[in-house]
Motif scaffolding. Structure first.
Motif, PDB file in Angstrom:
ATOM      1  N   VAL A 101     -17.893   8.654   4.715  1.00  0.00           N
ATOM      2  CA  VAL A 101     -17.218   9.872   5.173  1.00  0.00           C
ATOM      3  C   VAL A 101     -15.758   9.573   5.501  1.00  0.00           C
ATOM      4  O   VAL A 101     -14.861  10.370   5.204  1.00  0.00           O
ATOM      5  CB  VAL A 101     -17.929  10.455   6.413  1.00  0.00           C
ATOM      6  N   LEU A 102     -15.506   8.426   6.094  1.00  0.00           N
ATOM      7  CA  LEU A 102     -14.137   8.055   6.448  1.00  0.00           C
ATOM      8  C   LEU A 102     -13.245   8.019   5.215  1.00  0.00           C
ATOM      9  O   LEU A 102     -12.099   8.481   5.247  1.00  0.00           O
ATOM     10  CB  LEU A 102     -14.126   6.692   7.146  1.00  0.00           C
ATOM     11  N   GLU A 103     -13.754   7.478   4.115  1.00  0.00           N
ATOM     12  CA  GLU A 103     -12.971   7.437   2.879  1.00  0.00           C
ATOM     13  C   GLU A 103     -12.615   8.845   2.415  1.00  0.00           C
ATOM     14  O   GLU A 103     -11.481   9.115   2.004  1.00  0.00           O
ATOM     15  CB  GLU A 103     -13.749   6.697   1.792  1.00  0.00           C
ATOM     16  N   ILE A 104     -13.584   9.756   2.506  1.00  0.00           N
ATOM     17  CA  ILE A 104     -13.346  11.149   2.098  1.00  0.00           C
ATOM     18  C   ILE A 104     -12.314  11.803   3.003  1.00  0.00           C
ATOM     19  O   ILE A 104     -11.399  12.497   2.541  1.00  0.00           O
ATOM     20  CB  ILE A 104     -14.672  11.937   2.142  1.00  0.00           C
ATOM     21  N   GLU A 105     -12.446  11.582   4.305  1.00  0.00           N
ATOM     22  CA  GLU A 105     -11.534  12.204   5.262  1.00  0.00           C
ATOM     23  C   GLU A 105     -10.128  11.620   5.175  1.00  0.00           C
ATOM     24  O   GLU A 105      -9.141  12.327   5.367  1.00  0.00           O
ATOM     25  CB  GLU A 105     -12.088  12.053   6.685  1.00  0.00           C
ATOM     26  N   MET A 106     -10.025  10.334   4.866  1.00  0.00           N
ATOM     27  CA  MET A 106      -8.699   9.734   4.680  1.00  0.00           C
ATOM     28  C   MET A 106      -7.983  10.365   3.500  1.00  0.00           C
ATOM     29  O   MET A 106      -6.766  10.593   3.541  1.00  0.00           O
ATOM     30  CB  MET A 106      -8.831   8.222   4.487  1.00  0.00           C
ATOM     31  N   GLU A 107      -8.742  10.636   2.445  1.00  0.00           N
ATOM     32  CA  GLU A 107      -8.161  11.321   1.279  1.00  0.00           C
ATOM     33  C   GLU A 107      -7.608  12.685   1.684  1.00  0.00           C
ATOM     34  O   GLU A 107      -6.510  13.077   1.280  1.00  0.00           O
ATOM     35  CB  GLU A 107      -9.217  11.480   0.179  1.00  0.00           C
ATOM     36  N   LYS A 108      -8.374  13.410   2.511  1.00  0.00           N
ATOM     37  CA  LYS A 108      -7.929  14.720   2.981  1.00  0.00           C
ATOM     38  C   LYS A 108      -6.642  14.601   3.798  1.00  0.00           C
ATOM     39  O   LYS A 108      -5.710  15.385   3.634  1.00  0.00           O
ATOM     40  CB  LYS A 108      -9.023  15.381   3.833  1.00  0.00           C
ATOM     41  N   MET A 110      -4.393  12.316   3.666  1.00  0.00           N
ATOM     42  CA  MET A 110      -3.262  11.982   2.804  1.00  0.00           C
ATOM     43  C   MET A 110      -2.804  13.195   2.000  1.00  0.00           C
ATOM     44  O   MET A 110      -1.607  13.436   1.837  1.00  0.00           O
ATOM     45  CB  MET A 110      -3.632  10.815   1.879  1.00  0.00           C
ATOM     46  N   GLU A 111      -3.765  13.977   1.506  1.00  0.00           N
ATOM     47  CA  GLU A 111      -3.422  15.180   0.740  1.00  0.00           C
ATOM     48  C   GLU A 111      -2.677  16.192   1.605  1.00  0.00           C
ATOM     49  O   GLU A 111      -1.803  16.914   1.121  1.00  0.00           O
ATOM     50  CB  GLU A 111      -4.693  15.824   0.180  1.00  0.00           C
ATOM     51  N   MET A 112      -3.000  16.238   2.901  1.00  0.00           N
ATOM     52  CA  MET A 112      -2.340  17.168   3.811  1.00  0.00           C
ATOM     53  C   MET A 112      -1.005  16.628   4.331  1.00  0.00           C
ATOM     54  O   MET A 112      -0.304  17.316   5.056  1.00  0.00           O
ATOM     55  CB  MET A 112      -3.265  17.491   4.993  1.00  0.00           C
ATOM     56  N   GLY A 113      -0.663  15.398   3.959  1.00  0.00           N
ATOM     57  CA  GLY A 113       0.592  14.816   4.403  1.00  0.00           C
ATOM     58  C   GLY A 113       0.549  14.261   5.809  1.00  0.00           C
ATOM     59  O   GLY A 113       1.589  13.921   6.386  1.00  0.00           O
ATOM     60  N   ILE A 114      -0.634  14.164   6.380  1.00  0.00           N
ATOM     61  CA  ILE A 114      -0.764  13.634   7.739  1.00  0.00           C
ATOM     62  C   ILE A 114      -0.623  12.113   7.719  1.00  0.00           C
ATOM     63  O   ILE A 114       0.004  11.520   8.598  1.00  0.00           O
ATOM     64  CB  ILE A 114      -2.118  14.049   8.349  1.00  0.00           C
ATOM     65  N   LEU A 115      -1.212  11.477   6.718  1.00  0.00           N
ATOM     66  CA  LEU A 115      -1.110  10.039   6.544  1.00  0.00           C
ATOM     67  C   LEU A 115      -0.294   9.726   5.300  1.00  0.00           C
ATOM     68  O   LEU A 115      -0.372  10.461   4.312  1.00  0.00           O
ATOM     69  CB  LEU A 115      -2.498   9.399   6.390  1.00  0.00           C
ATOM     70  N   PRO A 116       0.466   8.648   5.334  1.00  0.00           N
ATOM     71  CA  PRO A 116       1.138   8.200   4.111  1.00  0.00           C
ATOM     72  C   PRO A 116       0.094   7.680   3.130  1.00  0.00           C
ATOM     73  O   PRO A 116      -1.018   7.325   3.530  1.00  0.00           O
ATOM     74  CB  PRO A 116       2.063   7.080   4.602  1.00  0.00           C
ATOM     75  N   TYR A 117       0.442   7.615   1.878  1.00  0.00           N
ATOM     76  CA  TYR A 117      -0.531   7.167   0.868  1.00  0.00           C
ATOM     77  C   TYR A 117      -0.896   5.706   1.082  1.00  0.00           C
ATOM     78  O   TYR A 117      -0.053   4.864   1.349  1.00  0.00           O
ATOM     79  CB  TYR A 117       0.024   7.349  -0.544  1.00  0.00           C
ATOM     80  N   ILE A 118      -2.173   5.422   0.940  1.00  0.00           N
ATOM     81  CA  ILE A 118      -2.668   4.058   1.017  1.00  0.00           C
ATOM     82  C   ILE A 118      -3.834   3.923   0.045  1.00  0.00           C
ATOM     83  O   ILE A 118      -4.622   4.863  -0.128  1.00  0.00           O
ATOM     84  CB  ILE A 118      -3.105   3.698   2.454  1.00  0.00           C
ATOM     85  N   ASN A 119      -3.929   2.792  -0.616  1.00  0.00           N
ATOM     86  CA  ASN A 119      -5.008   2.549  -1.573  1.00  0.00           C
ATOM     87  C   ASN A 119      -6.291   2.233  -0.804  1.00  0.00           C
ATOM     88  O   ASN A 119      -6.492   1.115  -0.317  1.00  0.00           O
ATOM     89  CB  ASN A 119      -4.649   1.394  -2.501  1.00  0.00           C
ATOM     90  N   ILE A 120      -7.156   3.212  -0.680  1.00  0.00           N
ATOM     91  CA  ILE A 120      -8.386   3.059   0.107  1.00  0.00           C
ATOM     92  C   ILE A 120      -9.297   1.993  -0.487  1.00  0.00           C
ATOM     93  O   ILE A 120     -10.015   1.300   0.242  1.00  0.00           O
ATOM     94  CB  ILE A 120      -9.121   4.414   0.200  1.00  0.00           C
ATOM     95  N   GLN A 121      -9.270   1.838  -1.810  1.00  0.00           N
ATOM     96  CA  GLN A 121     -10.173   0.891  -2.463  1.00  0.00           C
ATOM     97  C   GLN A 121      -9.872  -0.556  -2.065  1.00  0.00           C
ATOM     98  O   GLN A 121     -10.723  -1.430  -2.225  1.00  0.00           O
ATOM     99  CB  GLN A 121     -10.057   1.049  -3.989  1.00  0.00           C
ATOM    100  N   GLN A 122      -8.690  -0.811  -1.566  1.00  0.00           N
ATOM    101  CA  GLN A 122      -8.331  -2.175  -1.168  1.00  0.00           C
ATOM    102  C   GLN A 122      -8.646  -2.465   0.294  1.00  0.00           C
ATOM    103  O   GLN A 122      -8.415  -3.570   0.770  1.00  0.00           O
ATOM    104  CB  GLN A 122      -6.838  -2.415  -1.433  1.00  0.00           C
ATOM    105  N   LEU A 123      -9.171  -1.468   0.987  1.00  0.00           N
ATOM    106  CA  LEU A 123      -9.485  -1.652   2.400  1.00  0.00           C
ATOM    107  C   LEU A 123     -10.890  -2.216   2.574  1.00  0.00           C
ATOM    108  O   LEU A 123     -11.777  -1.973   1.775  1.00  0.00           O
ATOM    109  CB  LEU A 123      -9.382  -0.319   3.144  1.00  0.00           C
ATOM    110  N   ARG A 124     -11.076  -2.967   3.640  1.00  0.00           N
ATOM    111  CA  ARG A 124     -12.412  -3.459   3.991  1.00  0.00           C
ATOM    112  C   ARG A 124     -12.728  -3.035   5.422  1.00  0.00           C
ATOM    113  O   ARG A 124     -11.829  -2.879   6.251  1.00  0.00           O
ATOM    114  CB  ARG A 124     -12.487  -4.978   3.865  1.00  0.00           C
ATOM    115  N   LEU A 125     -14.005  -2.858   5.684  1.00  0.00           N
ATOM    116  CA  LEU A 125     -14.453  -2.463   7.020  1.00  0.00           C
ATOM    117  C   LEU A 125     -14.669  -3.726   7.851  1.00  0.00           C
ATOM    118  O   LEU A 125     -15.544  -4.531   7.563  1.00  0.00           O
ATOM    119  CB  LEU A 125     -15.757  -1.663   6.923  1.00  0.00           C
TER     120      LEU A 125
END
Length: 238
Positions: A101-108, A110-125
């Motif tokens: 869910v976090l991955e989905i919400e991060m995309e949202k 970023m799309e809304m301009g709240i977060l700068p773009y980041i490559n989610i696939q390179q992140l680890r938990l």
């Protein structure tokens, strides 16, 4: 005969020493064995021992009303400092589902301009902890990292909505604090009316927007090119 007595005498000393040491150690070993037997047979059932029948594994965000959001935020605010760790309930996301869910919400975000773009696939938990307050309202604390990024997200364990973003920023981020706070309010389903909000600016990088019963704090420190920091927090208005 005298030789024999001498040899016998030499053998007696180690035996005596062994008997003395054994006399000291054996009771201690027996006592420790008894204690271990007693304590191993005693088991206190904790919340963590109670596994739910199933988890809310579907990556579906639960929409709630502003009134329900107010209640969830207020209960956490009232119980500040008295939260505890536990397993997710049946209507809450498991750790795996929370990360999805976090991955989905991060995309949202970023799309809304709240977060700068980041490559989610390179992140680890790095870690995920579920904390709840006495009222039963729970939040996932999710810590992620990448090659250069390190960030923390606070997510509602039931709805999947993100309440807090902290830990990273990027050069060239030109989004105004007011716009970031307004968009974060929109993301959380908070009605934003131009005629009913209050702004408090502590410094150029610290900003608080109060709209209705909600408060959104933004820290966007781009003062140093080596150390950017972004923090957004949704809370109940004080």
């Amino acid at each position: 005969m005298e030789k024999y007595k001498g040899v016998t005498g030499l053998l007696v000393y180690p035996v005596v020493v062994f008997v003395i040491i054994a006399g000291m150690m054996i009771p201690k070993i027996l006592i420790e064995g008894q204690q271990e037997s007693i304590f191993n047979n005693a088991h206190t059932i904790k919340i963590q021992d109670k596994k739910p029948i199933f988890f809310k594994d579907e990556t579906v965000i639960t929409e709630i009303t502003q009134s329900e959001l107010t209640d969830r935020l207020a209960s956490w605010n009232d119980a500040r400092g008295t939260h505890f760790s536990r397993e997710p309930h049946q209507d809450e996301f498991s750790m795996e589902a929370a990360f999805s869910v976090l991955e989905i919400e991060m995309e949202k975000l970023m799309e809304m301009g709240i977060l700068p773009y980041i490559n989610i696939q390179q992140l680890r938990l790095d870690s995920a902890e579920l904390w709840a307050n006495p009222a039963g309202v729970a939040r996932w604390i999710l810590k992620l990292s990448g090659k250069e990024e390190s960030m923390t997200f606070v997510m509602d364990a039931k709805t999947g909505k993100i309440y807090t973003v902290s830990g990273f920023g990027y050069p060239g981020d030109s989004i105004l604090n007011f716009d970031r706070a307004r968009r974060f309010a929109e993301y959380n389903g908070i009605e934003f009316k131009n005629s009913s909000y209050y702004i408090k600016i502590k410094t150029d990088s610290e900003y608080t927007l109060t709209t209705g019963k909600f408060e959104i704090s933004v820290l966007n420190d781009n003062s140093s090119p080596e150390d950017f920091h972004l923090s957004i927090v949704l809370d109940i208005a004080r």
